[in-house]
Design an enzyme around this catalytic site. Sequence first.
Site, PDB file in Angstrom:
ATOM      1  N   HIS A   1       1.641   2.955  -3.291  1.00 39.50           N
ATOM      2  CA  HIS A   1       0.588   3.633  -4.057  1.00 39.50           C
ATOM      3  C   HIS A   1       0.898   5.108  -4.232  1.00 39.50           C
ATOM      4  O   HIS A   1       0.721   5.665  -5.315  1.00 39.50           O
ATOM      5  CB  HIS A   1      -0.764   3.469  -3.358  1.00 39.50           C
ATOM      6  CG  HIS A   1      -1.581   2.344  -3.900  1.00 39.50           C
ATOM      7  ND1 HIS A   1      -2.050   2.316  -5.192  1.00 39.50           N
ATOM      8  CD2 HIS A   1      -2.022   1.202  -3.317  1.00 39.50           C
ATOM      9  CE1 HIS A   1      -2.735   1.199  -5.380  1.00 39.50           C
ATOM     10  NE2 HIS A   1      -2.733   0.505  -4.270  1.00 39.50           N
TER      11      HIS A   1
ATOM     12  N   ASP B   1      -6.998  -6.760  -4.405  1.00 41.29           N
ATOM     13  CA  ASP B   1      -6.807  -5.697  -5.396  1.00 41.29           C
ATOM     14  C   ASP B   1      -6.995  -6.204  -6.817  1.00 41.29           C
ATOM     15  O   ASP B   1      -7.343  -5.434  -7.709  1.00 41.29           O
ATOM     16  CB  ASP B   1      -5.394  -5.106  -5.270  1.00 41.29           C
ATOM     17  CG  ASP B   1      -5.362  -3.892  -4.355  1.00 41.29           C
ATOM     18  OD1 ASP B   1      -6.427  -3.478  -3.874  1.00 41.29           O
ATOM     19  OD2 ASP B   1      -4.255  -3.363  -4.123  1.00 41.29           O
TER      20      ASP B   1
ATOM     21  N   GLU C   1      -9.323   1.004   5.202  1.00 39.11           N
ATOM     22  CA  GLU C   1      -9.756   0.584   3.869  1.00 39.11           C
ATOM     23  C   GLU C   1      -9.516  -0.912   3.713  1.00 39.11           C
ATOM     24  O   GLU C   1     -10.402  -1.662   3.304  1.00 39.11           O
ATOM     25  CB  GLU C   1      -8.973   1.368   2.818  1.00 39.11           C
ATOM     26  CG  GLU C   1      -9.286   0.969   1.386  1.00 39.11           C
ATOM     27  CD  GLU C   1      -8.345   1.605   0.378  1.00 39.11           C
ATOM     28  OE1 GLU C   1      -8.685   1.586  -0.821  1.00 39.11           O
ATOM     29  OE2 GLU C   1      -7.265   2.099   0.764  1.00 39.11           O
TER      30      GLU C   1
ATOM     31  N   GLN D   1       0.818  -1.211   0.000  1.00 38.24           N
ATOM     32  CA  GLN D   1       0.000   0.000   0.000  1.00 38.24           C
ATOM     33  C   GLN D   1       0.852   1.260   0.000  1.00 38.24           C
ATOM     34  O   GLN D   1       0.492   2.272  -0.596  1.00 38.24           O
ATOM     35  CB  GLN D   1      -0.934   0.010   1.210  1.00 38.24           C
ATOM     36  CG  GLN D   1      -2.112  -0.920   1.074  1.00 38.24           C
ATOM     37  CD  GLN D   1      -2.950  -0.618  -0.161  1.00 38.24           C
ATOM     38  OE1 GLN D   1      -3.575   0.415  -0.266  1.00 38.24           O
ATOM     39  NE2 GLN D   1      -2.954  -1.535  -1.122  1.00 38.24           N
TER      40      GLN D   1
END
Length: 426
Positions: free
Chosen positions: A260, A358, A324, A257
């Site tokens: 990103h 994902d 999330e 993550q």
Amino acid sequence: MLQIIDLRDASTTSGKNIKRPAIDNSFLQQKVKAVLDDVKLSGDEAVVKYTAQFDGVSLPNFVVSAQEMEEANSLLGTDLKQAILQAASNIKLFHQKQLSPVEIVETTPGIQCWRKSVGIEKVGLYIPGGSAPLFSTILMLGLPAQLAGCKEIILCSPPNKEGKLHPAILFAASVAGITKVYKIGGVQAIGAMAYGTASVPQVYKIFGPGNQYVTCAKQMIQQEGIAIDMPAGPSEVCVLADETANPAFVAADLLSQAEHGPDSQVVLVTTNELVAQNVMAELEKQVALLPRATIALKALQNSKAIIVSDIAAAIDLVNEYAAEHLIISCADAAAIGEKIINAGSIFLGNYSPESVGDYASGTNHTLPTNGFAKAYSGVSVDSFVKKITFQQLTKEGLQHIANTVELMAIAEGLDAHANAVAIRLA
């Protein structure tokens, strides 16, 4: 690396320990509004102007042709195409199960009520294509939209310097059955879909992630009556780990993550100090090998490793954070998962990395961020439908309920409501 916070002696979890990085969007609003207003007024002309200004390419015609779609199919390697097809199959299978038949309920003899899901007629999908062409998001949005029965699905994604879209974006679009694709990015794409232009149809709801400009544009057009999928913010993951967790796995999940963007946040919550130390060591080793190491390191500066006294405190903390993505790398992962009430998507056990969600496990990766998982769900087929209720009464059915309706209407001072019943039975 991660800031280590030890809460083992704290009687309560302080909210300041789980705050996201503060984002001030006020400076963006003036710039974004100027672009939106220009697109609203000048349509395609404004889109062409801002594509040249922001994407560095002059594109008088930004509609993707059928020939370009066919070329993308030939340019993409067989292995990647097969991977996209397998992911699409899993996503479609999972989302198909969200469809439910109409069920007619007779609430009183002669009174039938039911609810019908109707696809939103026109939807727009925004797919980032800058530092990472997120073709997987096309599957996550396009396939549920098709299953929901949306009649018109359009897709916008920013072109590269050659005025093209990545072949994987076009191939994924074809797999999802999307034929209206436009080489438009940024605020001008949101404006084109929100207001419509000579080339781009106006839509009723806009989906998809984007940078701070795109996010701001979505929030602004929402105020004008165009629906959006959900409030958006930087990507985030929280890993809840006990002594059974593999530190290398945890570090890899955190970095998945962190890469990103520099504004992403990753959080480790653990009951074991040694786990935190071992994860920190793994982070240093693994981040050095990443092509996007610079981005990941900036994200890690916003991130934390929090040590708590026991698993109950850990559960309280992750519920308050409302991540999330939440990965539970614990011995009793499934049991702990049952106690989680705030999260976008949960990954149970040491062999459930966030990256499978994902791409290809089947669940949707478009999820609420920034704590909105306390009140919002991730994208599903439901996101693409309106649910319309129906009722049908026979004369006998109306007689059964007339007195109730009349009494309630008169008590509220709405005599015309009562009369609409009484006149039918007079």
